[in-house]
Design a protein around this motif. Structure first.
Motif, PDB file in Angstrom:
ATOM      1  N   ASP A 198       0.814  -1.213   0.000  1.00 40.19           N
ATOM      2  CA  ASP A 198       0.000   0.000   0.000  1.00 40.19           C
ATOM      3  C   ASP A 198       0.848   1.264   0.000  1.00 40.19           C
ATOM      4  O   ASP A 198       0.415   2.313  -0.483  1.00 40.19           O
ATOM      5  N   SER A 199       2.063   1.183   0.548  1.00 37.26           N
ATOM      6  CA  SER A 199       2.934   2.364   0.581  1.00 37.26           C
ATOM      7  C   SER A 199       3.448   2.739  -0.805  1.00 37.26           C
ATOM      8  O   SER A 199       3.940   3.861  -1.000  1.00 37.26           O
ATOM      9  N   VAL A 247       2.169   6.011  -2.122  1.00 44.84           N
ATOM     10  CA  VAL A 247       2.869   7.242  -1.756  1.00 44.84           C
ATOM     11  C   VAL A 247       3.945   7.556  -2.791  1.00 44.84           C
ATOM     12  O   VAL A 247       4.094   8.699  -3.241  1.00 44.84           O
ATOM     13  N   LEU A 257      10.706   4.462   0.456  1.00 47.04           N
ATOM     14  CA  LEU A 257      10.017   5.505  -0.303  1.00 47.04           C
ATOM     15  C   LEU A 257      11.019   6.361  -1.079  1.00 47.04           C
ATOM     16  O   LEU A 257      10.954   6.473  -2.299  1.00 47.04           O
ATOM     17  N   ASN A 306       6.142   8.588   5.651  1.00 48.47           N
ATOM     18  CA  ASN A 306       5.269   7.574   6.247  1.00 48.47           C
ATOM     19  C   ASN A 306       5.610   7.587   7.737  1.00 48.47           C
ATOM     20  O   ASN A 306       6.368   6.745   8.222  1.00 48.47           O
ATOM     21  N   GLU A 326       1.765   9.201   3.904  1.00 45.26           N
ATOM     22  CA  GLU A 326       0.941   8.017   4.119  1.00 45.26           C
ATOM     23  C   GLU A 326       0.118   8.274   5.365  1.00 45.26           C
ATOM     24  O   GLU A 326       0.606   8.863   6.335  1.00 45.26           O
ATOM     25  N   THR A 329      -6.491  13.121  -1.842  1.00 41.43           N
ATOM     26  CA  THR A 329      -6.400  11.874  -1.076  1.00 41.43           C
ATOM     27  C   THR A 329      -6.511  10.689  -2.025  1.00 41.43           C
ATOM     28  O   THR A 329      -7.367  10.676  -2.912  1.00 41.43           O
ATOM     29  N   ASP A 388      -5.993   3.083  -1.194  1.00 43.55           N
ATOM     30  CA  ASP A 388      -5.099   1.951  -1.409  1.00 43.55           C
ATOM     31  C   ASP A 388      -5.802   0.836  -2.169  1.00 43.55           C
ATOM     32  O   ASP A 388      -6.938   0.999  -2.652  1.00 43.55           O
ATOM     33  N   ARG A 420      -5.298   6.199   1.942  1.00 41.17           N
ATOM     34  CA  ARG A 420      -3.955   5.752   2.303  1.00 41.17           C
ATOM     35  C   ARG A 420      -2.889   6.825   2.129  1.00 41.17           C
ATOM     36  O   ARG A 420      -1.858   6.788   2.801  1.00 41.17           O
ATOM     37  N   ALA A 421      -3.099   7.793   1.242  1.00 40.86           N
ATOM     38  CA  ALA A 421      -2.093   8.839   1.033  1.00 40.86           C
ATOM     39  C   ALA A 421      -2.781  10.172   0.818  1.00 40.86           C
ATOM     40  O   ALA A 421      -3.881  10.238   0.260  1.00 40.86           O
TER      41      ALA A 421
END
Length: 282
Positions: A95-96, A99, A125, A185, A240, A263, A266, A272-273
């Motif tokens: 999910d990251s 970002v 990241l 994050n 995140e 926004t 995810d 999620r971001a």
């Protein structure tokens, strides 16, 4: 013991601690044998040597204790790259990647060059950005010096060390310069949610990188309040966030002079971001 029989036994035992027991067993077996997914599938009926069986059993016993597979093996795939992880760093999650994708969009659209990855952990990241966009210069910062050692190792492994700088800092404390883009994050788990974390997270991943204060919002407040002093004109941030933190984070960004707030959800459809661009002072 044949490969398939060993996988069946491990999967059965791991069901008690993992929702992905079969996958966990296969990942551990691939590591022991040095095989790809396809190679493993085509060799299921082959016999393991006693040494291979012993090493595989030791690995799945570690997983049976609740220890995450990434910590057992010492690496995790992220954005198609391999990152070293230790128990001083969070494990990068798929999910990251959202970002990173949002950061790449902003960099390309607004012609940013300098990036700061705050609370960088393993560096997943910021180093992903440095690897994908070769014109960027990335600073990675964390309060944990042991995490920064991992970041430095990952930078060398990815061949981007000449374009990255690792700085031990409590947020902006030792970062006097300005950047085009700040990504983070940060720790964002609230006190209540810390109590509900799975054992594999709570017992093994660093609390320093998880706990974001009573509400989980402490780091967002600190970063947004100081961001103007550390961003170039027209710079931006990408955070995140936790699935239920969108409105509070958006409000902070608005209150501290940001616009173009966006926004992103995810893979599970959860917020999620959040990204935002710094507006000129009025």
């Amino acid at each position: 013991m044949k490969i398939k029989a060993a996988l069946d036994e491990a999967s059965l035992q791991l069901q008690k601690v993992s929702d992905t027991a079969r996958l966990d067993a296969r990942v551990l077996m691939k590591n022991v044998l040095g095989l790809s997914d396809l190679e493993l599938l085509t060799r299921w009926e082959e016999e393991l040597s006693k040494d291979e069986e012993h090493r595989f059993r030791n690995l799945w016993k570690e997983r049976q204790s609740g220890k995450p597979v990434a910590y057992i093996l010492g690496f995790k795939e992220f954005m198609g790259m391999t990152f070293r992880v230790t128990e001083n760093t969070l494990i990068p999650r798929p999910d990251s990647e959202i970002v990173v994708e949002e950061a790449l969009r902003l960099i390309r659209e607004k012609h940013y060059e300098t990036v700061l990855d705050l609370c960088c952990g393993s560096g997943a990241l910021g180093l992903s950005i440095a690897r994908i966009l070769e014109f960027t210069n990335v600073t990675l910062s964390d309060i944990n010096k042991e995490a920064l050692k991992v970041t430095g190792e990952n930078a060398r492994n990815l061949g981007v060390e000449s374009r990255v700088q690792c700085v031990e800092s409590d947020l902006f404390l030792h970062l006097p310069q300005r950047f085009d883009l700040i990504i983070s994050n940060p720790p964002y788990i609230s006190a209540a949610d810390m109590e509900e974390l799975p054992r594999s997270v709570k017992a093994f991943e660093p609390e320093l990188a998880l706990y974001g204060g009573t509400s989980g919002l402490d780091f967002y407040q600190s970063i947004t309040a100081s961001a103007r002093e550390h961003l170039q004109e027209g710079g931006a941030v990408v955070f995140e966030i936790g699935y239920d933190q969108r409105h509070e984070v958006e409000k902070m960004l608005t209150n501290h002079g940001f616009g173009e707030i966006k926004t992103i959800k995810d893979l599970s459809g959860k917020d999620r971001a959040v990204s935002a661009v710094l507006l000129p002072e009025t």
